[in-house]
Design an enzyme around this catalytic site. Structure first.
Site, PDB file in Angstrom:
ATOM      1  N   GLU A   1    -101.110   9.231  53.438  1.00  0.00           N
ATOM      2  CA  GLU A   1     -99.910   8.735  54.124  1.00  0.00           C
ATOM      3  C   GLU A   1     -99.566   7.337  53.615  1.00  0.00           C
ATOM      4  OE1 GLU A   1     -99.493  10.850  58.202  1.00  0.00           O
ATOM      5  OE2 GLU A   1    -100.721   9.079  58.490  1.00  0.00           O
TER       6      GLU A   1
ATOM      7  N   GLY B   1     -92.667   6.527  59.491  1.00  0.00           N
ATOM      8  CA  GLY B   1     -91.698   6.124  60.504  1.00  0.00           C
ATOM      9  C   GLY B   1     -90.516   5.351  59.950  1.00  0.00           C
TER      10      GLY B   1
ATOM     11  N   HIS C   1    -106.290   6.636  60.699  1.00  0.00           N
ATOM     12  CA  HIS C   1    -104.839   6.512  60.543  1.00  0.00           C
ATOM     13  C   HIS C   1    -104.499   5.050  60.264  1.00  0.00           C
ATOM     14  CE1 HIS C   1    -100.559   6.540  61.382  1.00  0.00           C
ATOM     15  NE2 HIS C   1    -100.595   7.845  61.231  1.00  0.00           N
TER      16      HIS C   1
ATOM     17  N   SER D   1     -92.660  10.489  57.073  1.00  0.00           N
ATOM     18  CA  SER D   1     -91.276  10.944  57.203  1.00  0.00           C
ATOM     19  C   SER D   1     -91.054  12.381  56.721  1.00  0.00           C
ATOM     20  CB  SER D   1     -90.322   9.974  56.502  1.00  0.00           C
ATOM     21  OG  SER D   1     -90.396   8.689  57.102  1.00  0.00           O
TER      22      SER D   1
ATOM     23  N   GLY E   1     -95.392  12.821  62.081  1.00  0.00           N
ATOM     24  CA  GLY E   1     -95.222  12.023  63.281  1.00  0.00           C
ATOM     25  C   GLY E   1     -93.930  12.381  63.995  1.00  0.00           C
ATOM     26  N   GLY E   2     -92.897  11.588  63.775  1.00  0.00           N
ATOM     27  CA  GLY E   2     -91.634  11.715  64.509  1.00  0.00           C
ATOM     28  C   GLY E   2     -91.094  13.133  64.608  1.00  0.00           C
TER      29      GLY E   2
ATOM     30  N   ASN F   1     -98.825  14.792  64.640  1.00  0.00           N
ATOM     31  CA  ASN F   1     -99.447  13.606  65.227  1.00  0.00           C
ATOM     32  C   ASN F   1     -98.439  13.023  66.215  1.00  0.00           C
ATOM     33  OD1 ASN F   1    -100.659  11.244  65.907  1.00  0.00           O
ATOM     34  ND2 ASN F   1    -100.614  10.329  63.865  1.00  0.00           N
ATOM     35  N   TRP F   2     -98.676  13.317  67.479  1.00  0.00           N
ATOM     36  CA  TRP F   2     -97.731  12.843  68.497  1.00  0.00           C
ATOM     37  C   TRP F   2     -97.841  11.337  68.729  1.00  0.00           C
ATOM     38  CZ3 TRP F   2     -97.881  16.799  73.196  1.00  0.00           C
ATOM     39  CH2 TRP F   2     -97.379  18.026  72.766  1.00  0.00           C
ATOM     40  N   LYS F   3     -98.924  10.741  68.242  1.00  0.00           N
ATOM     41  CA  LYS F   3     -99.174   9.309  68.482  1.00  0.00           C
ATOM     42  C   LYS F   3     -99.141   9.029  69.986  1.00  0.00           C
ATOM     43  CE  LYS F   3     -97.481   8.407  63.862  1.00  0.00           C
ATOM     44  NZ  LYS F   3     -96.895   7.466  62.898  1.00  0.00           N
TER      45      LYS F   3
ATOM     46  N   GLU G   1    -102.311   3.207  61.372  1.00  0.00           N
ATOM     47  CA  GLU G   1    -102.054   2.416  62.589  1.00  0.00           C
ATOM     48  C   GLU G   1    -103.366   1.966  63.232  1.00  0.00           C
ATOM     49  OE1 GLU G   1     -99.539   5.396  64.339  1.00  0.00           O
ATOM     50  OE2 GLU G   1     -98.065   5.014  62.762  1.00  0.00           O
TER      51      GLU G   1
HETATM   52  P1  13P Z   1     -93.742   9.903  60.569  1.00  0.00           P
HETATM   53  O1  13P Z   1     -93.709  11.369  60.264  1.00  0.00           O
HETATM   54  O2  13P Z   1     -93.087   9.533  61.865  1.00  0.00           O
HETATM   55  O3  13P Z   1     -93.274   9.086  59.394  1.00  0.00           O
HETATM   56  O4  13P Z   1     -95.296   9.530  60.786  1.00  0.00           O
HETATM   57  C1  13P Z   1     -96.212   9.924  59.837  1.00  0.00           C
HETATM   58  C2  13P Z   1     -97.546   9.715  60.403  1.00  0.00           C
HETATM   59  O5  13P Z   1     -97.991   8.588  60.564  1.00  0.00           O
HETATM   60  C3  13P Z   1     -98.323  10.898  60.789  1.00  0.00           C
HETATM   61  O6  13P Z   1     -99.642  10.559  61.053  1.00  0.00           O
END
Ligand code: 13P
Length: 253
Positions: free
Chosen positions: A169, A175, A97, A215, A236-237, A9-11, A99
């Site tokens: 999640e 994050g 998600h 994470s 994500g990251g 997930n590049w966001k 977010e």
């Molecule tokens: P991180 O891997 O950056 O914690 O993000 C997780 C996430 O929200 C994937 O959708």
């Protein structure tokens, strides 16, 4: 064996050059995807054509959207409909998600409409659920996640629920560098599977892939993915670093 999935997930990250460089780097690394394993890239919508082009001819690698609108078309300036994603070959769409729930006020009821929109185009919803820190500290995370799932998915028939991928999640792990322990992940993943088993029966529940997100990185992926009810990760990251995400793909069981 049910599908094991490493989903990036590049966001809202990377410019076009950076996106292209990341995909080039990743694809230059040794990636071992067996028949039951998939790598999925939920990129910003504007990079879907680029990512699709890069992944052409790659087995078990797919481009996904991070969200879609619930309606098929209409006067919704700035939004993208599920059939539009279908028309450019997208087969997976991330929904709900945390977010989006937090910053865009997406409710369980809205997600019913979005899940239906994604299934209507014959694509896979990657349905996100997960509790905030206060709920985890109160010890009521199972009930919290169960409610999210019941409210947004339990209207589906048996042949529809098996098309859904779940991403658990915990918000406190997103994050933050703070990961659920593999025992915590296994415990709630098993609970989520039992929620589906109660409603749809164990054989159906056993077909549903449940990904862990929060994470995930190269250093912890193998341990987390080794848990029996963890079927990969939504990342994500670490998905923004080619060597990290390659190692995460290669950590799938
Ligand atoms: P991180 O891997 O950056 O914690 O993000 C997780 C996430 O929200 C994937 O959708």
């Amino acid at each position: 064996m049910r599908k094991q999935i490493a989903a990036a997930n590049w966001k809202m990250n990377l410019n076009q050059n950076e996106a292209e460089t990341l995909l080039n780097e990743l694809l230059s690394l040794p990636l071992s995807l067996q028949a039951h394993q998939e790598a999925i890239f939920a990129v910003p919508a504007i990079y879907i054509p680029l990512a699709t082009h890069k992944l052409t001819g790659k087995t078990n690698m797919y481009v996904a959207a991070q969200n879609c609108h619930q309606k098929d078309n209409g006067a919704y300036t700035g939004e993208i409909a599920a059939p539009m994603f279908a028309s450019v070959g997208v087969k997976h769409i991330v929904l709900g998600h945390s977010e989006r729930r937090e910053y865009f006020a997406e409710s369980d009821a809205l997600l019913v409409e979005k899940v239906n929109a994604v299934l209507a185009i014959n694509s896979t919803p990657i349905f996100c659920c997960g509790e905030p820190l206060a709920i985890r500290e109160a010890g009521t995370q199972n009930a919290f996640v169960e409610t999210q799932i019941k409210n947004s998915l339990f209207h589906l028939a048996e042949d529809q629920i098996t098309k859904v991928v779940i991403a658990y999640e915990p918000i406190w792990a997103i994050g933050t560098g703070k990961t659920a322990s593999s025992e915590q992940a296994q415990e709630i993943h098993a609970y989520i599977r039992s929620v589906f088993a109660t409603k749809y029966g164990q054989p159906v529940a056993d077909q549903i892939s449940i990904l862990y997100g929060g994470s995930v990185k190269a250093a912890n992926a193998k341990e987390i993915f080794s848990q029996p009810d963890v079927d990969g990760g939504l990342v994500g990251g670490a998905s923004l670093v080619a060597t990290e995400f390659a190692a995460i793909i290669n950590a799938l069981k």
